[in-house]
Structures are given as structure tokens and as C-alpha cells.
Write a protein that holds these residues in place. Structure first.
Motif, PDB file in Angstrom:
ATOM      1  N   ARG A 107      76.925 -72.111  14.080  1.00 47.83           N
ATOM      2  CA  ARG A 107      77.699 -70.874  14.001  1.00 47.83           C
ATOM      3  C   ARG A 107      79.052 -71.198  13.358  1.00 47.83           C
ATOM      4  O   ARG A 107      79.512 -72.336  13.387  1.00 47.83           O
ATOM      5  CB  ARG A 107      77.865 -70.239  15.369  1.00 47.83           C
ATOM      6  CG  ARG A 107      78.736 -71.013  16.322  1.00 47.83           C
ATOM      7  CD  ARG A 107      78.814 -70.309  17.687  1.00 47.83           C
ATOM      8  NE  ARG A 107      79.709 -71.025  18.575  1.00 47.83           N
ATOM      9  CZ  ARG A 107      79.398 -72.088  19.295  1.00 47.83           C
ATOM     10  NH1 ARG A 107      78.166 -72.583  19.219  1.00 47.83           N
ATOM     11  NH2 ARG A 107      80.276 -72.673  20.065  1.00 47.83           N
ATOM     12  N   SER A 124      78.828 -70.350   4.791  1.00 46.33           N
ATOM     13  CA  SER A 124      78.371 -69.205   5.570  1.00 46.33           C
ATOM     14  C   SER A 124      77.160 -69.629   6.386  1.00 46.33           C
ATOM     15  O   SER A 124      76.468 -70.584   6.033  1.00 46.33           O
ATOM     16  CB  SER A 124      78.023 -68.030   4.650  1.00 46.33           C
ATOM     17  OG  SER A 124      76.972 -68.374   3.786  1.00 46.33           O
ATOM     18  N   VAL A 125      76.950 -68.907   7.475  1.00 50.94           N
ATOM     19  CA  VAL A 125      75.812 -69.158   8.339  1.00 50.94           C
ATOM     20  C   VAL A 125      75.048 -67.836   8.440  1.00 50.94           C
ATOM     21  O   VAL A 125      75.284 -67.049   9.352  1.00 50.94           O
ATOM     22  CB  VAL A 125      76.260 -69.666   9.733  1.00 50.94           C
ATOM     23  CG1 VAL A 125      75.056 -70.023  10.594  1.00 50.94           C
ATOM     24  CG2 VAL A 125      77.193 -70.857   9.599  1.00 50.94           C
ATOM     25  N   PRO A 126      74.138 -67.554   7.468  1.00 45.88           N
ATOM     26  CA  PRO A 126      73.428 -66.278   7.473  1.00 45.88           C
ATOM     27  C   PRO A 126      72.562 -66.065   8.711  1.00 45.88           C
ATOM     28  O   PRO A 126      72.420 -64.963   9.182  1.00 45.88           O
ATOM     29  CB  PRO A 126      72.563 -66.320   6.218  1.00 45.88           C
ATOM     30  CG  PRO A 126      72.884 -67.561   5.507  1.00 45.88           C
ATOM     31  CD  PRO A 126      73.789 -68.379   6.339  1.00 45.88           C
ATOM     32  N   ASP A 127      71.974 -67.130   9.216  1.00 45.35           N
ATOM     33  CA  ASP A 127      71.273 -67.071  10.503  1.00 45.35           C
ATOM     34  C   ASP A 127      71.502 -68.416  11.191  1.00 45.35           C
ATOM     35  O   ASP A 127      71.943 -69.372  10.565  1.00 45.35           O
ATOM     36  CB  ASP A 127      69.780 -66.727  10.326  1.00 45.35           C
ATOM     37  CG  ASP A 127      69.013 -67.738   9.508  1.00 45.35           C
ATOM     38  OD1 ASP A 127      68.931 -68.896   9.940  1.00 45.35           O
ATOM     39  OD2 ASP A 127      68.471 -67.363   8.456  1.00 45.35           O
ATOM     40  N   PRO A 128      71.240 -68.513  12.488  1.00 45.12           N
ATOM     41  CA  PRO A 128      71.586 -69.737  13.233  1.00 45.12           C
ATOM     42  C   PRO A 128      70.936 -71.022  12.725  1.00 45.12           C
ATOM     43  O   PRO A 128      71.390 -72.112  13.059  1.00 45.12           O
ATOM     44  CB  PRO A 128      71.137 -69.429  14.656  1.00 45.12           C
ATOM     45  CG  PRO A 128      71.075 -67.962  14.749  1.00 45.12           C
ATOM     46  CD  PRO A 128      70.737 -67.475  13.379  1.00 45.12           C
ATOM     47  N   ASN A 129      69.893 -70.916  11.916  1.00 40.88           N
ATOM     48  CA  ASN A 129      69.201 -72.115  11.436  1.00 40.88           C
ATOM     49  C   ASN A 129      69.420 -72.363   9.954  1.00 40.88           C
ATOM     50  O   ASN A 129      68.658 -73.117   9.351  1.00 40.88           O
ATOM     51  CB  ASN A 129      67.705 -72.014  11.739  1.00 40.88           C
ATOM     52  CG  ASN A 129      67.446 -72.063  13.223  1.00 40.88           C
ATOM     53  OD1 ASN A 129      68.202 -72.667  13.959  1.00 40.88           O
ATOM     54  ND2 ASN A 129      66.400 -71.406  13.660  1.00 40.88           N
ATOM     55  N   ARG A 130      70.400 -71.734   9.337  1.00 41.88           N
ATOM     56  CA  ARG A 130      70.670 -71.929   7.911  1.00 41.88           C
ATOM     57  C   ARG A 130      72.168 -72.009   7.653  1.00 41.88           C
ATOM     58  O   ARG A 130      72.930 -71.207   8.188  1.00 41.88           O
ATOM     59  CB  ARG A 130      70.065 -70.766   7.123  1.00 41.88           C
ATOM     60  CG  ARG A 130      69.517 -71.220   5.800  1.00 41.88           C
ATOM     61  CD  ARG A 130      68.742 -70.144   5.107  1.00 41.88           C
ATOM     62  NE  ARG A 130      69.677 -69.467   4.223  1.00 41.88           N
ATOM     63  CZ  ARG A 130      69.581 -68.209   3.870  1.00 41.88           C
ATOM     64  NH1 ARG A 130      68.619 -67.455   4.314  1.00 41.88           N
ATOM     65  NH2 ARG A 130      70.459 -67.682   3.066  1.00 41.88           N
ATOM     66  N   GLU A 133      68.923 -76.449   6.183  1.00 46.75           N
ATOM     67  CA  GLU A 133      68.110 -75.825   7.224  1.00 46.75           C
ATOM     68  C   GLU A 133      68.183 -76.689   8.476  1.00 46.75           C
ATOM     69  O   GLU A 133      68.159 -77.923   8.393  1.00 46.75           O
ATOM     70  CB  GLU A 133      66.654 -75.724   6.782  1.00 46.75           C
ATOM     71  CG  GLU A 133      66.430 -74.819   5.606  1.00 46.75           C
ATOM     72  CD  GLU A 133      64.983 -74.843   5.124  1.00 46.75           C
ATOM     73  OE1 GLU A 133      64.249 -75.803   5.464  1.00 46.75           O
ATOM     74  OE2 GLU A 133      64.606 -73.917   4.418  1.00 46.75           O
ATOM     75  N   ARG A 141      71.117 -75.078  16.554  1.00 43.60           N
ATOM     76  CA  ARG A 141      71.661 -73.918  15.843  1.00 43.60           C
ATOM     77  C   ARG A 141      73.086 -74.195  15.409  1.00 43.60           C
ATOM     78  O   ARG A 141      73.723 -75.145  15.859  1.00 43.60           O
ATOM     79  CB  ARG A 141      71.561 -72.666  16.705  1.00 43.60           C
ATOM     80  CG  ARG A 141      72.349 -72.725  17.988  1.00 43.60           C
ATOM     81  CD  ARG A 141      72.125 -71.457  18.806  1.00 43.60           C
ATOM     82  NE  ARG A 141      72.302 -71.721  20.218  1.00 43.60           N
ATOM     83  CZ  ARG A 141      71.336 -72.049  21.064  1.00 43.60           C
ATOM     84  NH1 ARG A 141      70.115 -72.192  20.627  1.00 43.60           N
ATOM     85  NH2 ARG A 141      71.583 -72.260  22.321  1.00 43.60           N
ATOM     86  N   GLU A 158      72.074 -75.459   0.221  1.00 45.41           N
ATOM     87  CA  GLU A 158      71.618 -74.819   1.447  1.00 45.41           C
ATOM     88  C   GLU A 158      70.996 -75.867   2.363  1.00 45.41           C
ATOM     89  O   GLU A 158      70.251 -76.730   1.908  1.00 45.41           O
ATOM     90  CB  GLU A 158      70.590 -73.730   1.139  1.00 45.41           C
ATOM     91  CG  GLU A 158      71.189 -72.526   0.456  1.00 45.41           C
ATOM     92  CD  GLU A 158      70.207 -71.376   0.349  1.00 45.41           C
ATOM     93  OE1 GLU A 158      69.421 -71.168   1.297  1.00 45.41           O
ATOM     94  OE2 GLU A 158      70.246 -70.713  -0.688  1.00 45.41           O
TER      95      GLU A 158
END
Length: 181
Positions: free
Chosen positions: A98, A125-131, A89, A96, A87
Motif C-alpha cells: 500500500r 502507484s499501487v493499483p491493487d494490493p498485489n501490483r 507483482e 500486499r 511493474e
């Protein structure tokens, strides 16, 4: 005797290990991996549901490869049963990421978005724009892809911005201390 090399590798249910001269192939529920090995240094065999790696001599090159091949095979067995995962961050104002099909598009403070084509054998995968989550059965490939993504904007020690591994601690530096007020 090597602490790592002497431990046998248990073969879980649903995993098949084939050993041919100079090549080990592991097939499991998530896919198939293959690894070459040097037959002059070690011998690899399957005994009672376990993979056993033994070295052919006690000199340094033999000892080094003993633990190496045992670790590589153990990583392959783990990869085909449960996928490897890294993972990342992203930290920074306006930074960000995507997903666009089989590509990862990141905005990292440059004048243009950075586009990274994900290689075959890797899921992301990009669960949220910063991960960003990178998954796959090959440990080396997962680590290399994560390192490639991190290299686009490594963590910066003064402001703390950039791409870092989850849980990675960045030692922050003080700014200019010699400036007069």
C-alpha cells in the motif's frame, strides 16, 4: 562500425539537447536529464535534428563507449518524452502493498511491515494490493528502485511466492523427492 552507435538519435518535437564538453543535457516535457561523457573517446554533436555520436579511434575502448553513449542519450530522450515504467507483482498468502504518502509499505510475511521511502524523481502507484508500478524519466533510477523493492522478498522457487517483475517466469523446483511415504 557499431550497429547501435552509428544510428543517429532523432530529437522529437519539444525536446532540447545541449552538448557541452564532457556533458550532455536533455530537456523535455517531463523534465531534464544530464549525463557526463568522456571527450577523449567520442564526439557528440547535433546535426539537423538528430544527435550523432562518433568515436575518435577504432580500438576496443573507443568502440565500447561509442554504443554506450549512444544508448544512454537515446534513453534520456525517451525518458523525457515518455516516462520509463516497471511493474512488479506480489504473490503469496497475506502479501500486499500500500502507498503511504511518499513511502511504500509492504507486508511480505515478516513479523513487521517493510517500509521503503521512494527517492526523488520516481513516481509509484499501487493499483491493487498485489501490483506496484514504478515510473520516472531516468531509466537507471527506475530500474534500481524496482530492483530494490524486489530484493525485499525475491521470488521463491519452491512455492512461487515473493515479488517479481510483471511477466517474469520463475522456474519452479520440485520439493523433497527422497522422502519415504
Amino acid at each position: 562500425m557499431s550497429k547501435i552507435g552509428k544510428k543517429p538519435i532523432r530529437i522529437p518535437q519539444g525536446v532540447e539537447v545541449q552538448i557541452q564538453p564532457g556533458r550532455v543535457m536533455v530537456r523535455g516535457p517531463h523534465g531534464t536529464l544530464e549525463c557526463p561523457y568522456q571527450t577523449e573517446f567520442v564526439s557528440i554533436e547535433v546535426v539537423e535534428g538528430e544527435v550523432v555520436v562518433t568515436r575518435k579511434a577504432e580500438r576496443a575502448p573507443f568502440r565500447a563507449r561509442h554504443g554506450l553513449y549512444r544508448s544512454l542519450i537515446a534513453n534520456m530522450v525517451r525518458g523525457v518524452t515518455e516516462k520509463w515504467q516497471k511493474e512488479l507483482e506480489i504473490q503469496g498468502l497475506g502479501y500486499r502493498a500500500r502507498a503511504e504518502g511518499k513511502a511504500l509499505v509492504m507486508e511480505l510475511g515478516y513479523s513487521h511491515p517493510v517500509r521503503y521511502e521512494i527517492p526523488d524523481g520516481i513516481e509509484f502507484s499501487v493499483p491493487d494490493p498485489n501490483r506496484i508500478v514504478v515510473r520516472g524519466i531516468d531509466n537507471r533510477l527506475v530500474g534500481q528502485v524496482a530492483a530494490d523493492i524486489r530484493a525485499f522478498q525475491p521470488p521463491e522457487p519452491y512455492r512461487g511466492t515473493g515479488i517479481r517483475y510483471r511477466g517474469e517466469e520463475i522456474i519452479r523446483k520440485a520439493g523433497k523427492l527422497g522422502a519415504k511415504a
